[in-house]
Design a protein around this motif. Structure first.
Motif, PDB file in Angstrom:
ATOM      1  N   GLU A 172      17.095  -2.640  -2.471  1.00  0.00           N
ATOM      2  CA  GLU A 172      18.210  -3.368  -3.071  1.00  0.00           C
ATOM      3  C   GLU A 172      19.528  -2.644  -2.829  1.00  0.00           C
ATOM      4  O   GLU A 172      20.526  -3.240  -2.416  1.00  0.00           O
ATOM      5  CB  GLU A 172      17.976  -3.541  -4.579  1.00  0.00           C
ATOM      6  N   TRP A 173      19.556  -1.338  -3.054  1.00  0.00           N
ATOM      7  CA  TRP A 173      20.788  -0.564  -2.887  1.00  0.00           C
ATOM      8  C   TRP A 173      21.216  -0.543  -1.425  1.00  0.00           C
ATOM      9  O   TRP A 173      22.378  -0.777  -1.084  1.00  0.00           O
ATOM     10  CB  TRP A 173      20.560   0.864  -3.395  1.00  0.00           C
ATOM     11  N   PHE A 174      20.281  -0.276  -0.551  1.00  0.00           N
ATOM     12  CA  PHE A 174      20.517  -0.173   0.885  1.00  0.00           C
ATOM     13  C   PHE A 174      21.036  -1.487   1.466  1.00  0.00           C
ATOM     14  O   PHE A 174      21.835  -1.491   2.415  1.00  0.00           O
ATOM     15  CB  PHE A 174      19.200   0.219   1.551  1.00  0.00           C
ATOM     16  N   SER A 175      20.615  -2.608   0.870  1.00  0.00           N
ATOM     17  CA  SER A 175      20.944  -3.915   1.420  1.00  0.00           C
ATOM     18  C   SER A 175      22.184  -4.544   0.809  1.00  0.00           C
ATOM     19  O   SER A 175      22.750  -5.482   1.397  1.00  0.00           O
ATOM     20  CB  SER A 175      19.767  -4.883   1.206  1.00  0.00           C
ATOM     21  N   THR A 176      22.615  -4.063  -0.357  1.00  0.00           N
ATOM     22  CA  THR A 176      23.703  -4.742  -1.055  1.00  0.00           C
ATOM     23  C   THR A 176      24.837  -3.834  -1.495  1.00  0.00           C
ATOM     24  O   THR A 176      25.949  -4.326  -1.721  1.00  0.00           O
ATOM     25  CB  THR A 176      23.172  -5.467  -2.309  1.00  0.00           C
ATOM     26  N   HIS A 177      24.602  -2.538  -1.647  1.00  0.00           N
ATOM     27  CA  HIS A 177      25.655  -1.664  -2.155  1.00  0.00           C
ATOM     28  C   HIS A 177      26.773  -1.528  -1.126  1.00  0.00           C
ATOM     29  O   HIS A 177      26.527  -1.397   0.078  1.00  0.00           O
ATOM     30  CB  HIS A 177      25.088  -0.289  -2.516  1.00  0.00           C
ATOM     31  N   GLY A 198       0.791  -1.217   0.000  1.00  0.00           N
ATOM     32  CA  GLY A 198       0.000   0.000   0.000  1.00  0.00           C
ATOM     33  C   GLY A 198       0.824   1.268   0.000  1.00  0.00           C
ATOM     34  O   GLY A 198       0.269   2.369   0.071  1.00  0.00           O
ATOM     35  N   GLY A 199       2.166   1.144  -0.057  1.00  0.00           N
ATOM     36  CA  GLY A 199       3.008   2.334  -0.134  1.00  0.00           C
ATOM     37  C   GLY A 199       2.817   3.072  -1.446  1.00  0.00           C
ATOM     38  O   GLY A 199       2.266   2.533  -2.411  1.00  0.00           O
ATOM     39  N   GLU A 200       3.306   4.297  -1.489  1.00  0.00           N
ATOM     40  CA  GLU A 200       3.069   5.178  -2.639  1.00  0.00           C
ATOM     41  C   GLU A 200       3.769   4.702  -3.913  1.00  0.00           C
ATOM     42  O   GLU A 200       3.214   4.794  -4.990  1.00  0.00           O
ATOM     43  CB  GLU A 200       3.539   6.600  -2.302  1.00  0.00           C
ATOM     44  N   ASP A 201       5.008   4.200  -3.790  1.00  0.00           N
ATOM     45  CA  ASP A 201       5.788   3.875  -4.985  1.00  0.00           C
ATOM     46  C   ASP A 201       6.591   2.610  -4.703  1.00  0.00           C
ATOM     47  O   ASP A 201       7.725   2.670  -4.227  1.00  0.00           O
ATOM     48  CB  ASP A 201       6.717   5.044  -5.340  1.00  0.00           C
ATOM     49  N   THR A 202       6.020   1.451  -5.014  1.00  0.00           N
ATOM     50  CA  THR A 202       6.663   0.186  -4.699  1.00  0.00           C
ATOM     51  C   THR A 202       7.956   0.002  -5.485  1.00  0.00           C
ATOM     52  O   THR A 202       8.946  -0.511  -4.958  1.00  0.00           O
ATOM     53  CB  THR A 202       5.703  -0.978  -4.989  1.00  0.00           C
ATOM     54  N   ALA A 203       7.977   0.426  -6.740  1.00  0.00           N
ATOM     55  CA  ALA A 203       9.187   0.270  -7.552  1.00  0.00           C
ATOM     56  C   ALA A 203      10.342   1.056  -6.953  1.00  0.00           C
ATOM     57  O   ALA A 203      11.476   0.564  -6.853  1.00  0.00           O
ATOM     58  CB  ALA A 203       8.922   0.725  -8.983  1.00  0.00           C
ATOM     59  N   LEU A 204      10.082   2.289  -6.524  1.00  0.00           N
ATOM     60  CA  LEU A 204      11.125   3.108  -5.915  1.00  0.00           C
ATOM     61  C   LEU A 204      11.582   2.494  -4.590  1.00  0.00           C
ATOM     62  O   LEU A 204      12.783   2.470  -4.286  1.00  0.00           O
ATOM     63  CB  LEU A 204      10.614   4.531  -5.692  1.00  0.00           C
ATOM     64  N   ALA A 205      10.633   1.981  -3.817  1.00  0.00           N
ATOM     65  CA  ALA A 205      10.980   1.363  -2.539  1.00  0.00           C
ATOM     66  C   ALA A 205      11.848   0.123  -2.755  1.00  0.00           C
ATOM     67  O   ALA A 205      12.804  -0.118  -2.005  1.00  0.00           O
ATOM     68  CB  ALA A 205       9.709   1.003  -1.776  1.00  0.00           C
ATOM     69  N   MET A 206      11.533  -0.670  -3.774  1.00  0.00           N
ATOM     70  CA  MET A 206      12.339  -1.841  -4.081  1.00  0.00           C
ATOM     71  C   MET A 206      13.742  -1.432  -4.517  1.00  0.00           C
ATOM     72  O   MET A 206      14.739  -2.088  -4.170  1.00  0.00           O
ATOM     73  CB  MET A 206      11.676  -2.683  -5.170  1.00  0.00           C
ATOM     74  N   GLY A 207      13.844  -0.353  -5.267  1.00  0.00           N
ATOM     75  CA  GLY A 207      15.151   0.136  -5.676  1.00  0.00           C
ATOM     76  C   GLY A 207      15.992   0.553  -4.491  1.00  0.00           C
ATOM     77  O   GLY A 207      17.189   0.255  -4.407  1.00  0.00           O
ATOM     78  N   PHE A 208      15.367   1.276  -3.553  1.00  0.00           N
ATOM     79  CA  PHE A 208      16.083   1.657  -2.336  1.00  0.00           C
ATOM     80  C   PHE A 208      16.493   0.422  -1.549  1.00  0.00           C
ATOM     81  O   PHE A 208      17.624   0.321  -1.061  1.00  0.00           O
ATOM     82  CB  PHE A 208      15.212   2.560  -1.459  1.00  0.00           C
TER      83      PHE A 208
END
Length: 443
Positions: free
Chosen positions: A335-340, A323-333
């Motif tokens: 992935e980066w936050f968890s692996t970069h 139900g968040g506003e932008d699931t694609a953007l959240a998934m991008g964050f």
């Protein structure tokens, strides 16, 4: 990691309808179709705003690194309450359809309940399940439920023993390798200084769960809608009998953890050890600043030196909220936050014990010296502990509720002292009854 939760609200576990009916979900009940790596990259390029819920202070650096990489994305960190308070707030937000965060920190024990009530998005739908190999097996397994993965692991808590070197040396005791040796050291320490070797928290379900896990007990089994709650197995009975005996002999105390009194007892040597998750090194060094050099880190004692088995205590990941506003953007964050590399390095610098295998296998990380622990290369102990976590542990799909009522049945037996086995048996009766009321087939 933050301190273990106490007195968890039962409201976080129920919403007036069967959990199997996902009655906590809102108008966002129907899962989205997911998306591709291209969709994620497009969302990151377009930018936007994200809200991240966490009560930990260890992630500001990683968020700042992300915003530097993607200046078009603004990430707001919100403390919506610690542990169960956050889960209650999350449930309320989703039910009302207002102020739903894009992402939230989720402890491993809470993930099955949140996934079952359809509060989390599956990362499988966005291709992020391909990242499984970048995390420890136990952490990845704890981010999955019902065959789907509901976020990415962040930190873990393999059991270790933090011990007061001076207290042990004064008593002529060596750091114990086994639980039998732990009991022997407890006797020496009690005789020498009157101190107790450790405290068993009568309100901390996670603490006892981790000891049962390490001892070979597997009281919780979940297979779809079928749930087994059984504390009668050999591993569980061995653990409960052991700690009941130490309490009976007054070799361990029952001080609640994380209180001022408990911290003072660790600091003045009245408590000689803390058997806990690897995340605790930062907590003790930042809290007991006058004890610089007093403590060392050792593997948690095991039951069988020939077949050492370890367990987890605590740990969490991050999930994208339904139900968040932008699931694609959240998934991008996510992935980066968890692996970069920059994000993970910032989290490690802040004191997080990582779930990412690349860090745990990095020679520079493993050999790092800890001035607070007398220059010890403590990460050698932590990484070995992580690699020894036994398989097969499961949490209930209503573990948040289970933890909330632990103190009602098991707590008095620990505090008594009494029969901890009697306490967990009574706890099991409550959990079976509750599970049946929620629509599970409970054995």
């Amino acid at each position: 990691m933050p301190p273990p939760p106490h007195g968890i609200l039962r409201a976080a576990a129920a919403c007036g309808a069967l959990l199997l009916a996902a009655g906590c979900a809102s108008s966002a009940d129907t899962a989205g179709p997911g998306g591709s790596a291209g969709d994620i990259q497009a969302a990151l390029s377009e930018g936007g705003e994200l809200t991240l819920w966490t009560w930990s202070t260890k992630f500001e650096g990683a968020v700042a690194a992300f915003e530097e990489e993607y200046p078009g994305v603004d990430v707001e960190i919100v403390n919506a309450g610690q542990s169960a308070d956050q889960y209650t707030a999350l449930q309320n937000a989703i039910s009302s359809g207002e102020n739903i965060p894009d992402l939230a920190m989720v402890e491993y024990f809470a993930l099955p309940q949140l996934a079952l009530s359809e509060q989390l998005e599956s990362v499988d739908d966005w291709g992020l399940d391909s990242l499984e190999g970048e995390f420890t097996p136990s952490s990845w397994q704890q981010m999955t439920y019902g065959g789907a993965t509901y976020g990415l692991p962040n930190n873990t808590g393999p059991l270790v023993m933090i011990y007061n070197r001076e207290v042990f040396e004064a008593a002529g005791a060596e750091p114990p390798a086994t639980w039998d040796e732990f009991a022997e050291a407890a006797e020496l320490i009690r005789e020498d200084s009157g101190a107790r070797i450790m405290s068993i928290d009568p309100g901390d379900a996670g603490g006892l769960d981790s000891l049962i896990w390490q001892g070979g007990g597997r009281p919780f089994r979940v297979d779809g809608e079928s749930v087994t709650v059984d504390f009668s197995d050999e591993g569980t009975r061995r653990v409960t009998g052991y700690w009941s005996d130490l309490r009976e002999r007054d070799l361990v105390s029952s001080q609640p953890g994380w209180t001022d009194e408990w911290w003072r007892a660790l600091g003045d040597g009245s408590l000689a050890t803390w058997v806990t998750g690897a995340w605790a090194l930062g907590n003790i060094s930042n809290t007991l600043t006058d004890n610089d050099g007093d403590f060392r880190v050792a593997p948690a004692p095991v039951w069988d030196e020939g077949d050492p088995q370890n367990a987890e205590n605590g740990g969490s990941g991050f999930s994208v909220i339904r139900g968040g506003e932008d699931t694609a953007l959240a998934m991008g964050f996510l992935e980066w936050f968890s692996t970069h590399e920059a994000a993970v390095a910032a989290q490690v610098e802040a004191g997080s014990f990582p779930a990412q295998t690349a860090v745990l296998e990095d020679p520079e990380y493993v050999s790092a010296e800890y001035p607070y622990f007398g220059g010890q290369q403590a990460n050698e102990v932590l990484t070995a502990a992580s690699g020894g976590v036994a398989e097969g542990w499961q949490y209930l799909p209503y573990q948040v509720y289970a933890n909330s009522v632990f103190g009602d049945s098991v707590g008095p037996e620990i505090d008594g002292p009494g029969s901890i086995q009697s306490g967990v048996d009574a706890w099991g009766e409550d959990l079976r009854s509750y599970g049946a009321d929620q629509g599970f087939a409970v054995d």
